[in-house]
Design an enzyme around this catalytic site. Sequence first.
Site, PDB file in Angstrom:
ATOM      1  N   ASP A   1      95.008 -16.136  82.803  1.00  0.00           N
ATOM      2  CA  ASP A   1      94.010 -17.627  82.850  1.00  0.00           C
ATOM      3  C   ASP A   1      93.065 -17.316  83.100  1.00  0.00           C
ATOM      4  O   ASP A   1      92.220 -15.999  82.696  1.00  0.00           O
ATOM      5  CB  ASP A   1      94.150 -17.716  84.613  1.00  0.00           C
ATOM      6  CG  ASP A   1      94.124 -16.870  85.391  1.00  0.00           C
ATOM      7  OD1 ASP A   1      93.243 -15.984  85.443  1.00  0.00           O
ATOM      8  OD2 ASP A   1      95.050 -16.734  86.909  1.00  0.00           O
TER       9      ASP A   1
ATOM     10  N   ASP B   1      88.245 -17.316  83.705  1.00  0.00           N
ATOM     11  CA  ASP B   1      87.697 -17.456  84.748  1.00  0.00           C
ATOM     12  C   ASP B   1      86.502 -17.744  84.726  1.00  0.00           C
ATOM     13  O   ASP B   1      86.227 -17.204  83.389  1.00  0.00           O
ATOM     14  CB  ASP B   1      88.148 -16.752  86.010  1.00  0.00           C
ATOM     15  CG  ASP B   1      89.086 -16.208  86.315  1.00  0.00           C
ATOM     16  OD1 ASP B   1      89.794 -17.287  87.225  1.00  0.00           O
ATOM     17  OD2 ASP B   1      89.516 -15.261  87.097  1.00  0.00           O
TER      18      ASP B   1
ATOM     19  N   ASP C   1      84.664  -5.269  90.336  1.00  0.00           N
ATOM     20  CA  ASP C   1      85.796  -3.434  90.426  1.00  0.00           C
ATOM     21  C   ASP C   1      85.352  -2.400  89.997  1.00  0.00           C
ATOM     22  O   ASP C   1      84.500  -1.584  89.798  1.00  0.00           O
ATOM     23  CB  ASP C   1      87.333  -4.546  90.903  1.00  0.00           C
ATOM     24  CG  ASP C   1      87.476  -5.027  90.647  1.00  0.00           C
ATOM     25  OD1 ASP C   1      87.920  -5.530  89.079  1.00  0.00           O
ATOM     26  OD2 ASP C   1      89.110  -4.857  90.853  1.00  0.00           O
TER      27      ASP C   1
HETATM   28  P1  ATP Z   1      94.887  -9.943  86.115  1.00  0.00           P
HETATM   29  O1  ATP Z   1      95.415  -9.998  84.707  1.00  0.00           O
HETATM   30  O2  ATP Z   1      95.908  -9.641  87.208  1.00  0.00           O
HETATM   31  O3  ATP Z   1      94.655 -11.514  86.658  1.00  0.00           O
HETATM   32  P2  ATP Z   1      92.343  -9.826  87.525  1.00  0.00           P
HETATM   33  O4  ATP Z   1      91.452  -8.377  87.146  1.00  0.00           O
HETATM   34  O5  ATP Z   1      91.688 -11.354  86.232  1.00  0.00           O
HETATM   35  O6  ATP Z   1      93.801  -9.253  87.069  1.00  0.00           O
HETATM   36  P3  ATP Z   1      92.424 -11.345  89.861  1.00  0.00           P
HETATM   37  O7  ATP Z   1      92.893 -10.795  90.946  1.00  0.00           O
HETATM   38  O8  ATP Z   1      92.026 -12.521  88.281  1.00  0.00           O
HETATM   39  O9  ATP Z   1      91.950 -10.321  88.602  1.00  0.00           O
HETATM   40  O10 ATP Z   1      90.606 -11.425  89.409  1.00  0.00           O
HETATM   41  C1  ATP Z   1      89.878 -11.686  88.378  1.00  0.00           C
HETATM   42  C2  ATP Z   1      88.058 -10.638  88.757  1.00  0.00           C
HETATM   43  O11 ATP Z   1      87.296 -10.454  89.848  1.00  0.00           O
HETATM   44  C3  ATP Z   1      88.510  -9.613  88.457  1.00  0.00           C
HETATM   45  O12 ATP Z   1      88.223  -9.603  87.148  1.00  0.00           O
HETATM   46  C4  ATP Z   1      87.740  -8.858  89.364  1.00  0.00           C
HETATM   47  O13 ATP Z   1      86.135  -8.414  87.750  1.00  0.00           O
HETATM   48  C5  ATP Z   1      86.841  -9.724  90.014  1.00  0.00           C
HETATM   49  N1  ATP Z   1      88.397  -8.279  91.534  1.00  0.00           N
HETATM   50  C6  ATP Z   1      88.967  -9.476  92.058  1.00  0.00           C
HETATM   51  N2  ATP Z   1      88.990  -8.865  93.414  1.00  0.00           N
HETATM   52  C7  ATP Z   1      88.365  -7.443  93.200  1.00  0.00           C
HETATM   53  C8  ATP Z   1      87.237  -6.846  93.790  1.00  0.00           C
HETATM   54  N3  ATP Z   1      88.838  -6.267  94.848  1.00  0.00           N
HETATM   55  N4  ATP Z   1      86.724  -6.222  94.227  1.00  0.00           N
HETATM   56  C9  ATP Z   1      86.122  -6.380  93.563  1.00  0.00           C
HETATM   57  N5  ATP Z   1      86.216  -7.550  92.258  1.00  0.00           N
HETATM   58  C10 ATP Z   1      87.307  -7.735  92.472  1.00  0.00           C
HETATM   59 MG    MG Z   2      93.045 -12.892  87.267  1.00  0.00          MG
END
Ligand code: ATP
Ligand code: MG
Length: 448
Positions: free
Chosen positions: A73, A75, A150
Amino acid sequence: MIKRLFKKVFGKSRKAAKASKAHVIPFQQHKVAREGISYASRRVTDGLQAAGFQAYVVGGAVRDLLLDRHPKDFDVATDATPEEVKRVFRRARIIGRRFRLVHVMFGDETVEVSTFRRAIEAEDAETDAHGRILRDNEFGDQEQDAARRDFTANGLFYDPSSQEIFDYHNGYADIRANTLRMIGDPEVRYREDPVRMLRAVRLSAKLGMKLDSATAAPIAKMKELLSNVPEARLFDEMLKLLLSGHALACIKKLRSMHLHHGMLPMLDVILEQPMGEKFVMAALQNTDQRIADEKPTSPAFLFAALLWHEVLTVWNAKQAAGEKPIGALHLAMEEVLDRQRAKLAIPRRYDTVMKEIWLLQPRFEQRGGQRPFRLLALPRFRAAYDFLLLRCESGEADKELGKWWEEFQHTNEDRRAEMLLADTAGPKKRRKRSRKPKSAGQAELPID
Ligand code: ATP
Ligand code: MG
């Protein structure tokens, strides 16, 4: 008034980002074209920028595009407040009470838009007794928003208009070096939010990135902090791990890091059942494959698989104690679900489907008369049959049984009639037979 102050402090033109400490990576270097991002996220960033705000695609999507992967997705992060975002788009709604985000809809795609946030300095932050941050919803600027993320690979901002990437933490170089590295001091960041430990393992396994050694090192000694995280959040994270399409790789990674014990109760269930290990691994592999094939996966099916050998053990014990098979199965299901609910926080909404899958298993043994036809007609047949195949694959059920049902489903009426087994045991006979173990697989299980 607050809004004006907000704008005065953070500015709102794109120049603001360029004047900051970001390293700007041009298109010629990173090669991520505007067309690589989804239609809706382009409309959202265009709309916000036309209204005078900053707007970028952020997080996992930028990382995935740089890794040549298909983002799940898209964001968007912006300096507009949720109310301002909502005003720019016709179909938008503010969600979340504490952490307010805006969902903007274009066609059937929804883009999550978040206002830049900042991490609150540890001394000012509201934390629990172990240092876990309880509140992190203060607005901030782009640089602060990068710092609260993160991993360096997750902290990049892509501007679809200029096709530039803004990088505050060397994330671009880390991605190119295939390294997942925590932004800031890993110990501090894990203390603030222990879920980041699980994210480190999940993302490195899923993306095939190596975990930077300083990022990996503190996890072993800090994993206990996970027990302070609210169960519902751990459950969500666990589900992400199991349904990441790389569940087996995640489990192997945890094993290789010696993290497979005491990290999460759900993992202990998966990794600490000698009888069921083969079955659980087959179930995880099957789930990974379904995701790769873009087939739907159901959490209930997976939980049913994770708990099956516990159910079997209790079921056998109840039968040995004199219960009738189906009654014993009902008792076993309730007992295992009660026990696991306390430990794993599997929500009750999955119970019905899990029970249906389990209850249909003994019915596959009945291959005479009308019963196979009735089973075939049930809406839950497919899931129960897939479950049976996993049992056959792991050696717990007879392979021949799986083959019989495979043929029975797909063949014509004449062949089906031929296939029906002679042992059309009536209710009376079945009751007599029920004293004996039902299948070879069950008979082998220890009875405790
Ligand atoms: P995925 O591909 O599994 O969705 P993602 O990195 O996009 O991985 P999300 O949970 O969708 O994970 O989170 C979106 C963004 O928000 C991450 O890329 C990161 O920048 C931030 N983020 C998410 N969780 C945390 C956390 N626990 N601490 C700090 N930043 C976070
Ligand atoms: Mg994501």
